[in-house]
Scaffold this motif. Sequence first.
Motif, PDB file in Angstrom:
ATOM      1  N   TYR A  26       0.833  -1.206   0.000  1.00 25.24           N
ATOM      2  CA  TYR A  26       0.000   0.000   0.000  1.00 25.24           C
ATOM      3  C   TYR A  26       0.864   1.251   0.000  1.00 25.24           C
ATOM      4  O   TYR A  26       0.598   2.206  -0.756  1.00 25.24           O
ATOM      5  N   ARG A  29       2.768   1.885  -3.267  1.00 26.68           N
ATOM      6  CA  ARG A  29       1.867   2.485  -4.246  1.00 26.68           C
ATOM      7  C   ARG A  29       1.626   3.967  -3.962  1.00 26.68           C
ATOM      8  O   ARG A  29       1.597   4.790  -4.881  1.00 26.68           O
ATOM      9  N   LYS A  30       1.475   4.317  -2.687  1.00 29.20           N
ATOM     10  CA  LYS A  30       1.250   5.719  -2.326  1.00 29.20           C
ATOM     11  C   LYS A  30       2.459   6.584  -2.675  1.00 29.20           C
ATOM     12  O   LYS A  30       2.302   7.726  -3.125  1.00 29.20           O
ATOM     13  N   GLN A  32       4.596   5.959  -5.111  1.00 29.44           N
ATOM     14  CA  GLN A  32       4.557   6.067  -6.566  1.00 29.44           C
ATOM     15  C   GLN A  32       3.561   7.137  -7.007  1.00 29.44           C
ATOM     16  O   GLN A  32       3.861   7.954  -7.897  1.00 29.44           O
ATOM     17  N   GLU A  33       2.383   7.117  -6.421  1.00 28.71           N
ATOM     18  CA  GLU A  33       1.357   8.095  -6.782  1.00 28.71           C
ATOM     19  C   GLU A  33       1.820   9.512  -6.459  1.00 28.71           C
ATOM     20  O   GLU A  33       1.562  10.449  -7.223  1.00 28.71           O
ATOM     21  N   ALA A  34       2.504   9.668  -5.332  1.00 23.99           N
ATOM     22  CA  ALA A  34       2.996  10.993  -4.952  1.00 23.99           C
ATOM     23  C   ALA A  34       4.033  11.491  -5.953  1.00 23.99           C
ATOM     24  O   ALA A  34       4.043  12.677  -6.320  1.00 23.99           O
ATOM     25  N   ALA A  36       4.131  11.007  -8.971  1.00 25.99           N
ATOM     26  CA  ALA A  36       3.503  11.386 -10.233  1.00 25.99           C
ATOM     27  C   ALA A  36       3.248  12.895 -10.302  1.00 25.99           C
ATOM     28  O   ALA A  36       3.118  13.456 -11.396  1.00 25.99           O
ATOM     29  N   ARG A 156       4.754  15.781  -1.009  1.00 21.53           N
ATOM     30  CA  ARG A 156       3.575  15.093  -0.515  1.00 21.53           C
ATOM     31  C   ARG A 156       3.943  14.419   0.806  1.00 21.53           C
ATOM     32  O   ARG A 156       5.024  13.861   0.938  1.00 21.53           O
TER      33      ARG A 156
END
Length: 220
Positions: A26, A29-30, A32-34, A36, A156
Motif C-alpha cells: 500500500y 503504491r502511495k 509512486q502516486e505521490a 507522479a 507530498r
Amino acid sequence: MLEETLRLFNPWWSREFIPPGIPRPYYIRKIQEAFAVQRAVILYGLRRVGKTTIMKQFVSHALETLPPDRIYFASMDHPVMEKTSILEILRESRKITSARTNEEVLLLLDEIQHRKGFEQEVKAIIDIDERVSIVASGSSSLALAHATPYLTGRYRRIPVRPLNFREFISIRSQEYLEHEPQLMEALADEYLLTGGMPEYVMTGDPQTLTDVIEDVIFKD
C-alpha cells in the motif's frame, strides 16, 4: 569516513539486495502516486511503525527501473550524517558511484527530524536539481505532518500507520481465509489483542511496546 558510511548504508551498490520486513505494498503504491505529481515525499508516523522498512522496500521497487548506483540512502541520526549536510551526502554519493549530474537519482533520507533546517536543504535540491527525487521519513513529533513555509507545494506527506488487519493476516497466512470463518474470527481476536506494531507482531516481545511508549513520551 563519509564514503565508508555511505557504502554501509547502500549495500545494493555492491551486492544483491533483499528488502526487509513485512511487505507493505500500500505504501509503495502511495509513494509512486505521490511521485507522479511531486519530487519529494515525506513519510511520518510513530516510532517503530515501519517507516524505515517501507523506505527499503521502496528501494527494492526502484531497483526495477533505476541502476543500483543511482539510489542513495542515508540515516540522519548516524553520527557521521549529523555532521554532514544533505547536499554533501548527495554530492558524495554521486562521486562514489560516478553518477553524472544529468542522470536520474533517488535520495532516501531516514530519521529526517534529526536534521535541523532540513526543509531548506530539500527545497534547494528540488529547486536546483530536477533529476533528484527524494523520500524522507521521520517521527511525527517535529510537525512533519504539516507543511512548512519552505516546502509548501513541493512535496507530498504520507502518514504511516500500524499494520491493518489485511497486513496482519498476510503474516499469519499466505492466503486470505474468508472460506474459513472460524479461523478468520480467531485471527480477528488475535489482531485486537496484539495490535499492529510490526516488531511486536513478529516477535511477541512486550518490551517492544514499552520501548515505543517510552520513546513517544520522553523523546517526542
